[in-house]
Write an enzyme that holds these catalytic residues in place. Structure first.
Site, mmCIF file in Angstrom:
data_model
loop_
_atom_site.group_PDB
_atom_site.id
_atom_site.type_symbol
_atom_site.label_atom_id
_atom_site.label_comp_id
_atom_site.label_asym_id
_atom_site.label_seq_id
_atom_site.Cartn_x
_atom_site.Cartn_y
_atom_site.Cartn_z
ATOM 1 N N ASN A 1 0.988 -1.436 -0.039
ATOM 2 C CA ASN A 1 -0.005 -0.027 0.055
ATOM 3 C C ASN A 1 0.883 1.403 0.047
ATOM 4 O O ASN A 1 2.180 1.001 0.153
ATOM 5 C CB ASN A 1 -1.087 -0.037 1.038
ATOM 6 C CG ASN A 1 -0.462 0.143 2.505
ATOM 7 O OD1 ASN A 1 0.292 0.913 2.862
ATOM 8 N ND2 ASN A 1 -0.245 -0.969 3.265
ATOM 9 N N ALA B 1 1.000 1.844 11.581
ATOM 10 C CA ALA B 1 1.241 1.154 10.435
ATOM 11 C C ALA B 1 -0.295 0.920 9.659
ATOM 12 O O ALA B 1 -1.060 0.773 10.111
ATOM 13 C CB ALA B 1 1.885 -0.174 10.599
ATOM 14 N N PHE C 1 -4.634 4.154 14.788
ATOM 15 C CA PHE C 1 -4.820 5.159 13.436
ATOM 16 C C PHE C 1 -5.948 4.816 12.772
ATOM 17 O O PHE C 1 -6.285 3.458 12.423
ATOM 18 C CB PHE C 1 -3.658 5.524 12.746
ATOM 19 C CG PHE C 1 -2.782 6.412 13.172
ATOM 20 C CD1 PHE C 1 -2.185 6.449 14.488
ATOM 21 C CD2 PHE C 1 -2.558 7.651 12.262
ATOM 22 C CE1 PHE C 1 -1.298 7.500 14.810
ATOM 23 C CE2 PHE C 1 -1.930 8.680 12.826
ATOM 24 C CZ PHE C 1 -1.139 8.714 14.041
#
Ligand code: CTP
Length: 398
Positions: free
Chosen positions: A214, A278, A326
């Site tokens: 990604n 991450a 996150f």
């Protein structure tokens, strides 16, 4: 700055000439400068230059100080409001960190009861050497204000972090330190705490040459690791494949896949906090042993789910006291973040909208979602966002 006294230790290195500009800036602002020139510093800048610019006597070695009556080294180190080391070489940092006092400069540094600000400058490999990283971490833990070197082409032709920050930036840091502001006042609120940070993407192999990846650059996670270390934390940074330098004073573990990342996080436990930045691949495939050939047609990939590192850590008996996740979203940002916080049972979610240029960019805008509500950190450099988050973490763990 007016009337404040700076004891300026000039170390050896090509960047030593920039200390002349720094003296000029301090003098212009009404500050006083007393210089100490190390033996290697004298290879790059003369005593005469420093004396002329500072309009003060320059001290060059321990035996200059005639006797303890006129101006002992203790007195010299204590009459200043701030001790500045510029440039701070790898050697000086090592000596400072070990408490070695084998010349005037290092003796003053050991004898002083004043705040010390060091502006490092050295070759990129020296800056990134584990020994230097260790020394930097230890000095920060001791309360030394260590500026981050600039990144760029170095006098030796190599590229990377290690260049002395420009004199106006050092001057600004000196002013901040003198003002005793939070940023300048050697904030070590996280000393003694261990924080795990995950950063970057993961890569899941399809065959020996192909991966599922990604666009995460790792910049935000690395900046967070750096900001936490700057507050004195011991930081374990578990990094997916990224091309970023290890921040000073941070222990880095490189991984590729989600399962490797989970294992590295597990190995690093226990921790007081974990910040999982991450962008972990949600799925993996059973990698083909040999390279898939085009002639075989589009491959039929058998997908399976990767472990959710955050959710499993939240449910584990070794859960850190503060768990931060996150949420990178392209739509319904806050609602998705709230939902993720509940579903993954973490304390905070840092939500960011990745529909624009955030991924790979240097700026970010985030929302800190906690049980207390939503706090927005307006668009700023990722390093500034990181500092704000580290500050909130330090408050929380206090
Ligand atoms: N995360 C993780 N392990 C995973 C997936 C995500 O630890 N296998 C963590 C991320 O590091 C991040 C948080 O979970 O802190 C949210 O990641 P995100 O990819 O947004 O969550 P997903 O569970 O993949 O949610 P969705 O795909 O529904 O957006």
């Amino acid at each position: 700055m007016r009337g404040r006294r700076i004891l300026l230790i000039v170390g050896g290195g090509i960047a030593a000439y920039k200390s002349a500009e720094l003296i000029r800036l301090i003098r212009k602002a009404g500050g006083e400068v007393t210089c100490v020139l190390t033996r290697s510093g004298a290879q790059f800048v003369t005593e005469m230059t420093l004396a002329a610019l500072s309009e003060n006597k320059v001290y060059t070695n321990l035996f200059d100080l005639k006797d303890e009556v006129e101006m002992g080294h203790i007195q010299l180190s204590r009459q200043a409001d701030l001790v500045v080391v510029c440039p701070a070489t790898a050697d000086l940092l090592a000596k400072m960190s070990a408490g070695i006092a084998d010349d005037l400069a290092t003796t003053l540094l050991l004898a002083t009861d004043k705040k010390v600000l060091a502006a490092p400058a050295m070759n990129v490999r020296m800056w990134q050497h584990p020994a230097t990283l260790r020394n930097v971490a230890r000095l920060r833990g001791d309360g030394v204000i260590l500026l981050e070197p600039d990144e760029g082409e170095m006098a030796c032709g190599e590229y990377g972090p290690g260049r002395l920050p420009e004199p106006p930036a050092i001057f600004a840091a000196i002013e901040q330190a003198l003002a005793g502001s939070k940023a300048g006042a050697a904030d070590t609120r996280l000393a003694g705490k261990h924080v795990i940070v995950t950063a970057g993407p993961t890569q899941e192999p399809i065959d020996p040459v192909r991966v599922i990846a990604n666009r995460s650059s790792g910049k935000q996670g690395f900046a967070i690791a750096e900001a936490l270390a700057a507050l004195g934390a011991r930081v374990t940074l578990v990094a997916g494949p990224v091309g970023l330098a290890t921040p000073a004073g941070v222990d880095r573990v490189d991984v590729e896949t989600a399962r490797e990342m989970q294992k590295a996080v597990d190995t690093a436990l226990p921790a007081d906090a974990a910040v999982l930045v991450a962008a972990v691949a949600d799925w993996r495939v059973e990698p083909n042993k040999a390279k898939l050939k085009k002639a075989g047609g589009p491959p039929d990939l058998a997908w399976s789910a990767n472990p959710d590192i955050l959710a499993e850590l939240a449910a584990s008996p070794r859960r850190p006291a503060l768990l931060v996740g996150f949420a990178a979203e392209t739509e319904n940002l806050l609602a998705a973040a709230q939902e993720k916080r509940t579903r993954k049972q973490c304390d905070w979610i840092v939500a960011n909208d990745v529909s624009g240029d955030v991924m790979g960019g240097d700026d970010n805008e985030v929302h800190l979602v906690s049980s207390a509500g939503v706090e927005t950190f307006p668009r700023a450099a990722k390093r500034d966002i990181a500092r704000r988050l580290a500050d909130r973490i330090a408050d929380e763990l206090a």
